[in-house]
Design a protein around this motif. Structure first.
Motif, PDB file in Angstrom:
ATOM      1  N   UNK A  94       0.876  -1.178   0.000  1.00  0.00           N
ATOM      2  CA  UNK A  94       0.000   0.000   0.000  1.00  0.00           C
ATOM      3  C   UNK A  94       0.907   1.220   0.000  1.00  0.00           C
ATOM      4  N   UNK A  95       0.767   2.066  -1.010  1.00  0.00           N
ATOM      5  CA  UNK A  95       1.648   3.231  -1.149  1.00  0.00           C
ATOM      6  C   UNK A  95       0.810   4.451  -1.501  1.00  0.00           C
ATOM      7  N   UNK A  96       0.941   5.493  -0.685  1.00  0.00           N
ATOM      8  CA  UNK A  96       0.223   6.747  -0.910  1.00  0.00           C
ATOM      9  C   UNK A  96       1.202   7.893  -1.100  1.00  0.00           C
ATOM     10  N   UNK A  97       0.897   8.782  -2.035  1.00  0.00           N
ATOM     11  CA  UNK A  97       1.680   9.998  -2.232  1.00  0.00           C
ATOM     12  C   UNK A  97       0.862  11.239  -1.868  1.00  0.00           C
ATOM     13  N   UNK A  98      -0.282  11.037  -1.273  1.00  0.00           N
ATOM     14  CA  UNK A  98      -1.073  12.166  -0.785  1.00  0.00           C
ATOM     15  C   UNK A  98      -1.930  11.702   0.385  1.00  0.00           C
ATOM     16  N   UNK A  99      -2.420  12.673   1.139  1.00  0.00           N
ATOM     17  CA  UNK A  99      -3.283  12.361   2.285  1.00  0.00           C
ATOM     18  C   UNK A  99      -4.336  13.447   2.414  1.00  0.00           C
ATOM     19  N   UNK A 100      -5.419  13.120   3.129  1.00  0.00           N
ATOM     20  CA  UNK A 100      -6.440  14.132   3.398  1.00  0.00           C
ATOM     21  C   UNK A 100      -5.862  15.233   4.285  1.00  0.00           C
ATOM     22  N   UNK A 101      -6.442  16.405   4.209  1.00  0.00           N
ATOM     23  CA  UNK A 101      -6.000  17.560   4.979  1.00  0.00           C
ATOM     24  C   UNK A 101      -6.736  17.610   6.310  1.00  0.00           C
ATOM     25  N   UNK A 102      -6.005  17.307   7.413  1.00  0.00           N
ATOM     26  CA  UNK A 102      -6.642  17.320   8.732  1.00  0.00           C
ATOM     27  C   UNK A 102      -6.612  18.711   9.367  1.00  0.00           C
ATOM     28  N   UNK A 103      -6.054  19.701   8.656  1.00  0.00           N
ATOM     29  CA  UNK A 103      -6.072  21.084   9.122  1.00  0.00           C
ATOM     30  C   UNK A 103      -6.917  21.951   8.183  1.00  0.00           C
ATOM     31  N   UNK A 104      -7.910  21.316   7.574  1.00  0.00           N
ATOM     32  CA  UNK A 104      -8.780  22.011   6.636  1.00  0.00           C
ATOM     33  C   UNK A 104     -10.048  22.536   7.273  1.00  0.00           C
ATOM     34  N   UNK A 105     -11.176  22.319   6.606  1.00  0.00           N
ATOM     35  CA  UNK A 105     -12.441  22.940   6.997  1.00  0.00           C
ATOM     36  C   UNK A 105     -13.415  21.984   7.669  1.00  0.00           C
ATOM     37  N   UNK A 106     -12.978  20.769   8.010  1.00  0.00           N
ATOM     38  CA  UNK A 106     -13.892  19.802   8.642  1.00  0.00           C
ATOM     39  C   UNK A 106     -13.085  18.820   9.477  1.00  0.00           C
ATOM     40  N   UNK A 107     -13.781  18.088  10.357  1.00  0.00           N
ATOM     41  CA  UNK A 107     -13.178  17.056  11.194  1.00  0.00           C
ATOM     42  C   UNK A 107     -13.724  15.684  10.792  1.00  0.00           C
ATOM     43  N   UNK A 108     -12.957  14.596  10.813  1.00  0.00           N
ATOM     44  CA  UNK A 108     -11.529  14.558  11.162  1.00  0.00           C
ATOM     45  C   UNK A 108     -10.627  15.077  10.051  1.00  0.00           C
ATOM     46  N   UNK A 110     -11.013  17.186   5.760  1.00  0.00           N
ATOM     47  CA  UNK A 110     -11.950  17.634   4.722  1.00  0.00           C
ATOM     48  C   UNK A 110     -11.610  16.953   3.391  1.00  0.00           C
ATOM     49  N   UNK A 111     -12.167  17.451   2.308  1.00  0.00           N
ATOM     50  CA  UNK A 111     -11.998  16.790   1.008  1.00  0.00           C
ATOM     51  C   UNK A 111     -10.884  17.398   0.157  1.00  0.00           C
ATOM     52  N   UNK A 112      -9.961  18.121   0.798  1.00  0.00           N
ATOM     53  CA  UNK A 112      -8.766  18.585   0.089  1.00  0.00           C
ATOM     54  C   UNK A 112      -7.605  17.647   0.431  1.00  0.00           C
ATOM     55  N   UNK A 113      -6.501  17.757  -0.314  1.00  0.00           N
ATOM     56  CA  UNK A 113      -5.398  16.819  -0.162  1.00  0.00           C
ATOM     57  C   UNK A 113      -4.067  17.547   0.014  1.00  0.00           C
ATOM     58  N   UNK A 114      -3.137  16.827   0.657  1.00  0.00           N
ATOM     59  CA  UNK A 114      -1.734  17.252   0.743  1.00  0.00           C
ATOM     60  C   UNK A 114      -0.908  16.254  -0.072  1.00  0.00           C
ATOM     61  N   UNK A 115      -0.113  16.756  -0.996  1.00  0.00           N
ATOM     62  CA  UNK A 115       0.669  15.891  -1.886  1.00  0.00           C
ATOM     63  C   UNK A 115       2.142  15.928  -1.496  1.00  0.00           C
ATOM     64  N   UNK A 116       2.743  14.720  -1.387  1.00  0.00           N
ATOM     65  CA  UNK A 116       4.176  14.596  -1.092  1.00  0.00           C
ATOM     66  C   UNK A 116       4.715  13.396  -1.867  1.00  0.00           C
ATOM     67  N   UNK A 117       5.737  13.612  -2.659  1.00  0.00           N
ATOM     68  CA  UNK A 117       6.225  12.544  -3.520  1.00  0.00           C
ATOM     69  C   UNK A 117       6.951  11.456  -2.721  1.00  0.00           C
ATOM     70  N   UNK A 118       6.976  10.267  -3.312  1.00  0.00           N
ATOM     71  CA  UNK A 118       7.680   9.120  -2.740  1.00  0.00           C
ATOM     72  C   UNK A 118       8.799   8.727  -3.701  1.00  0.00           C
ATOM     73  N   UNK A 119      10.003   8.537  -3.156  1.00  0.00           N
ATOM     74  CA  UNK A 119      11.164   8.126  -3.951  1.00  0.00           C
ATOM     75  C   UNK A 119      11.688   6.804  -3.406  1.00  0.00           C
ATOM     76  N   UNK A 120      11.788   5.809  -4.280  1.00  0.00           N
ATOM     77  CA  UNK A 120      12.387   4.518  -3.937  1.00  0.00           C
ATOM     78  C   UNK A 120      13.586   4.332  -4.866  1.00  0.00           C
ATOM     79  N   UNK A 121      14.776   4.349  -4.320  1.00  0.00           N
ATOM     80  CA  UNK A 121      15.978   4.261  -5.146  1.00  0.00           C
ATOM     81  C   UNK A 121      16.217   2.820  -5.612  1.00  0.00           C
ATOM     82  N   UNK A 122      17.324   2.601  -6.294  1.00  0.00           N
ATOM     83  CA  UNK A 122      17.584   1.306  -6.923  1.00  0.00           C
ATOM     84  C   UNK A 122      17.953   0.217  -5.913  1.00  0.00           C
ATOM     85  N   UNK A 123      17.731  -1.035  -6.343  1.00  0.00           N
ATOM     86  CA  UNK A 123      18.149  -2.230  -5.606  1.00  0.00           C
ATOM     87  C   UNK A 123      17.495  -2.355  -4.227  1.00  0.00           C
ATOM     88  N   UNK A 124      16.274  -1.873  -4.107  1.00  0.00           N
ATOM     89  CA  UNK A 124      15.533  -1.953  -2.843  1.00  0.00           C
ATOM     90  C   UNK A 124      14.668  -3.209  -2.835  1.00  0.00           C
TER      91      UNK A 124
END
Length: 215
Positions: A94-108, A110-124
């Motif tokens: 299971x691999x995610x490069x984004x998550x829901x925004x817990x500092x947005x306009x609703x609890x827990x 909202x429907x906006x996202x935070x994007x952060x890239x994932x890097x997996x180098x060689x020979x892993x």
């Protein structure tokens, strides 16, 4: 005569089903490899998808040569994903490069996202049932043990195993209490509910349903 034809047909169907059952993964791997090569931003030579996987955000994914991804992988690539050459990944990733925004306009959240890239180098080498969080950087030659939850920077040549949960940070208490006081909660996929709250929405729904039944 009709009974003999029926038995022949049933035998033929049985053989076909047996053949499909024993070869569907090979066919599926072949189909997915070609499908993803067309859809993913970059796919190298010798890339294999061993079984059924689900990838989204494929135009943000780059996969280099000789990468093997096991059965039942679930990859959300919208935030950017790079997988280096000769990386082998066991089933149930299971691999995610984004998550829901817990500092947005609703609890827990909202429907906006935070994007952060994932890097997996060689020979892993990534074991079975591993979860990789947004923003993770796995450096060259690392090994991730079965059942691990991975986040942050994984050092070059490091061998990591599953461990208990660690506190990452605290939520913003002022922001949390403000939304809670205002009864601002997220429903399905974080879409904000009416300010009256889910209990009131459910009550209105039940009254409406009861009125229809009486009518």
């Amino acid at each position: 005569m009709a009974l003999r034809k029926f038995h022949r047909l049933r035998l033929m169907i049985g053989k076909i089903l047996f053949f499909i059952d024993n070869n569907y993964k090979a066919f599926l791997s072949y189909f997915l490899s070609h499908y993803y090569k067309e859809k993913v931003n970059k796919v190298g030579q010798g890339v294999r998808f061993n079984g059924k996987s689900k990838l989204t955000g494929m135009n943000h994914i780059e996969i280099e040569d000789n990468v093997h991804i096991g059965d039942n992988a679930f990859i959300r690539g919208e935030g950017g994903l790079f997988i280096g050459e000769n990386t082998h990944i066991a089933r149930n990733l299971v691999l995610y490069t984004h998550s829901h925004n817990y500092e947005g306009e609703a609890l827990p959240y909202d429907n906006s996202f935070r994007f952060r890239d994932v890097i997996i180098e060689k020979n892993v080498w990534i074991g079975i049932n591993v979860t990789i969080a947004p923003g993770t950087h796995i450096k060259e030659g690392a090994i991730i043990g079965a059942g691990s939850v991975v986040h942050g920077v994984i050092e070059k040549m490091g061998i990591y195993g599953a461990s208990g949960p660690n506190l990452l940070r605290q939520r913003d208490q002022e922001h949390y209490e403000k939304l809670d006081r205002e009864r601002r909660y997220g429903g399905m996929n974080g879409v904000p509910l009416p300010a009256k709250g889910i209990g009131e929405v459910q009550r209105v729904s039940n009254v409406s349903k009861s009125s229809k039944e009486e009518g």
